[in-house]
Design an enzyme around this catalytic site. Structure first.
Site, PDB file in Angstrom:
ATOM      1  N   LYS A 125       0.938  -1.078  -0.084  1.00 32.19           N
ATOM      2  CA  LYS A 125       0.074   0.021  -0.043  1.00 32.19           C
ATOM      3  C   LYS A 125       0.826   1.064   0.000  1.00 32.19           C
ATOM      4  O   LYS A 125       2.030   1.234   0.405  1.00 32.19           O
ATOM      5  CB  LYS A 125      -0.890  -0.124   1.272  1.00 32.19           C
ATOM      6  N   ASP A 165      -6.952   4.607  -4.399  1.00 28.50           N
ATOM      7  CA  ASP A 165      -7.749   4.301  -3.308  1.00 28.50           C
ATOM      8  C   ASP A 165      -8.121   5.727  -2.707  1.00 28.50           C
ATOM      9  O   ASP A 165      -8.580   6.496  -3.718  1.00 28.50           O
ATOM     10  CB  ASP A 165      -6.601   3.749  -2.020  1.00 28.50           C
TER      11      ASP A 165
HETATM   12  N1  GLU Z   1      -7.416   0.555  -2.925  1.00 27.28           N
HETATM   13  C1  GLU Z   1      -8.145  -0.791  -3.302  1.00 27.28           C
HETATM   14  C2  GLU Z   1      -8.207  -1.665  -1.936  1.00 27.28           C
HETATM   15  O1  GLU Z   1      -8.045  -1.426  -0.956  1.00 27.28           O
HETATM   16  C3  GLU Z   1      -7.619  -1.471  -4.435  1.00 27.28           C
HETATM   17  C4  GLU Z   1      -6.304  -1.819  -4.685  1.00 27.28           C
HETATM   18  C5  GLU Z   1      -5.875  -2.103  -5.899  1.00 27.28           C
HETATM   19  O2  GLU Z   1      -6.567  -2.408  -6.819  1.00 27.28           O
HETATM   20  O3  GLU Z   1      -4.778  -2.717  -6.113  1.00 27.28           O
HETATM   21  O4  GLU Z   1      -8.122  -2.847  -1.822  1.00 27.28           O
END
Ligand code: GLU
Length: 444
Positions: A125, A165
């Protein structure tokens, strides 16, 4: 002291001042006690001590020039948490609340979420404390370019694949990818997901988290003889997750009566008009309060607290972490709400979990229920590798299958370990075992 408690003490000591990270780890560790009793090989190999420590954490300076010609400096993060089952995968969050503890909580959850999808993606992340609110398009572009100038040194289609996100949508992904392409002199489509359809994006990715949430909940409530048809649904948030959860819930015959943003919530007892919300939020980038100017029969409340006191059958918290506490959970239960699915990451507090479990409310944790977004990101990566694109219906059908499978795997794991009906425990166990077995296979 139990093994998991000892590891938890170490996590708190080593990561002081990161309460959200502690909260996310504690929830998983509590669920795993019975797994370690049954599987001493995980203890011997130190899987738990390893899994709570990110493989790599990158913190960097992001300088950019605002419209007044003034230099601004933000902080950028990428936490590469676990690559046992695939390249690090997870979104980027741009929000003033972002700090290393927030990114670690999200990255930690992502390990298990990504494992639950059944697809080959590890956990990571990133993000920044940059606040996109009120910034011009040019400022957003310059910030994204500076952010990517550093991030590009650490990512790649087989290394680490960011996405969006909170605060990072299609526009930001476009600027980030454009800068990466320039720096590398290479069209490496699979390096980032959530791309536009003209340059390697996947159909359904925009809708995926919201649609996936409703597909998951549909399966979970079906087991209790319930359905979305005729149900009243309250959804917090009005970003990409909330809007498309509302769209799918409406398609299935529900009335969605509330949505929110950080300034407050709207209540429309006749059912929210989503075309209006899309226009306000996706096109004009304005506050949700604009809605009542167009639909005067609806009401706007300038605080988010009251949203959970609206009577509903199903609640889908899809705004942000810790937005639904024990008191809010009690109100939902008192008003007859029988199912709660987390569209956001960790929106319900541990006190809220307790209330839901004690009252037999079906509770679907985010790492299972909102996995449709990242699952569709993995489908985008597959299409990029093959250099072809699937149709909307093909991606949608795969997404639905994945969500139904996650529900059944989480449910089966809960039952196997003596916690039937507890999807928190089931999701944590099912997500953990695949990663733990792979870490065992790889050695230290
Ligand atoms: N931000 C999204 C999550 O919390 C998607 C992440 C992504 O597609 O890599 O899973």
């Amino acid at each position: 002291m139990s093994y998991t408690k000892q590891v938890m003490e170490q996590v708190i000591k080593r990561n002081s001042g990161e309460p959200e990270f502690h909260q996310a780890v504690l929830e998983v560790l509590d669920s795993l006690e019975p797994v370690f009793e049954k599987n001493p090989q995980y203890v011997n190999a130190g899987i738990l001590e390893r899994i709570v420590e990110p493989e790599r954490q990158i913190i960097f300076r992001v300088p950019w020039v605002d419209d007044q010609g003034k230099v601004q400096v933000n902080r950028g993060f990428r936490v590469q948490f676990n690559s046992a089952i695939g390249p690090y995968k997870g979104g980027l969050r741009f929000h003033p609340s972002v700090n290393v503890g927030i990114i670690k909580f999200l990255g930690f959850e992502q390990i298990f979420k990504n494992s639950l999808t059944g697809l080959p993606i590890g956990g990571g992340k990133g993000g920044s404390d940059f606040d996109p609110k009120g910034k011009s398009d040019g400022e957003i572009m310059r910030f994204c370019q500076s952010f990517m100038t550093e991030l590009s040194k650490h990512i790649g289609a087989d290394t680490d694949v960011p996405a969006g996100d909170i605060g990072v949508g299609g526009r930001e992904i476009g600027y980030l990818f454009g800068q990466y392409k320039k720096l590398r002199n290479m069209f490496e489509a699979g390096v980032i997901t959530g791309k536009g359809l003209t340059y390697g994006g996947s159909l359904v990715r925009t809708q995926a988290t919201g649609y996936g949430l409703v597909y998951f909940m549909e399966e979970a409530i079906k087991a209790k003889g319930k359905s979305f048809d005729g149900a009243t649904v309250v959804i917090s948030g009005s970003g990409n997750v909330a809007i498309y959860a509302a769209e799918k819930a409406q398609q299935l015959g529900s009335t969605v009566v509330a949505l929110s943003d950080s300034s407050g919530y709207i209540y429309d007892k006749n059912g929210i008009n989503l075309d209006t919300v899309k226009q306000i939020k996706e096109v004009e980038r304005k506050r949700i309060s604009e809605y009542v100017k167009i639909h005067p029969s609806a009401e706007f409340f300038n605080s988010c607290d009251g949203i959970w006191s609206i009577p509903c059958d199903i609640a889908l918290p899809s705004a942000t972490q810790n937005e639904l506490d024990g008191e809010a959970a009690k109100k939902l239960v008192a008003n007859g709400c029988y199912a709660v699915g987390e569209g956001a990451n960790m929106p319900a507090t541990p006190d809220a979990h307790k209330v839901f479990l004690e009252n037999n409310v079906i509770f679907a944790p985010g790492k299972a229920a909102n996995a449709g977004g990242v699952a569709t990101s993995a489908l985008e990566m597959s299409q990029n590798s093959m250099r072809l694109s699937w149709t909307f219906d093909e991606v949608d059908a795969r997404l639905k299958d994945i969500m139904i499978n996650i529900y059944h795997n989480a449910s089966a794991a809960a039952k196997e370990y003596g916690f039937e009906g507890n999807l928190i425990v089931g999701s944590n166990i099912a997500g953990f075992i695949k990663v733990a077995d792979t870490m065992l296979a790889h050695g230290i």
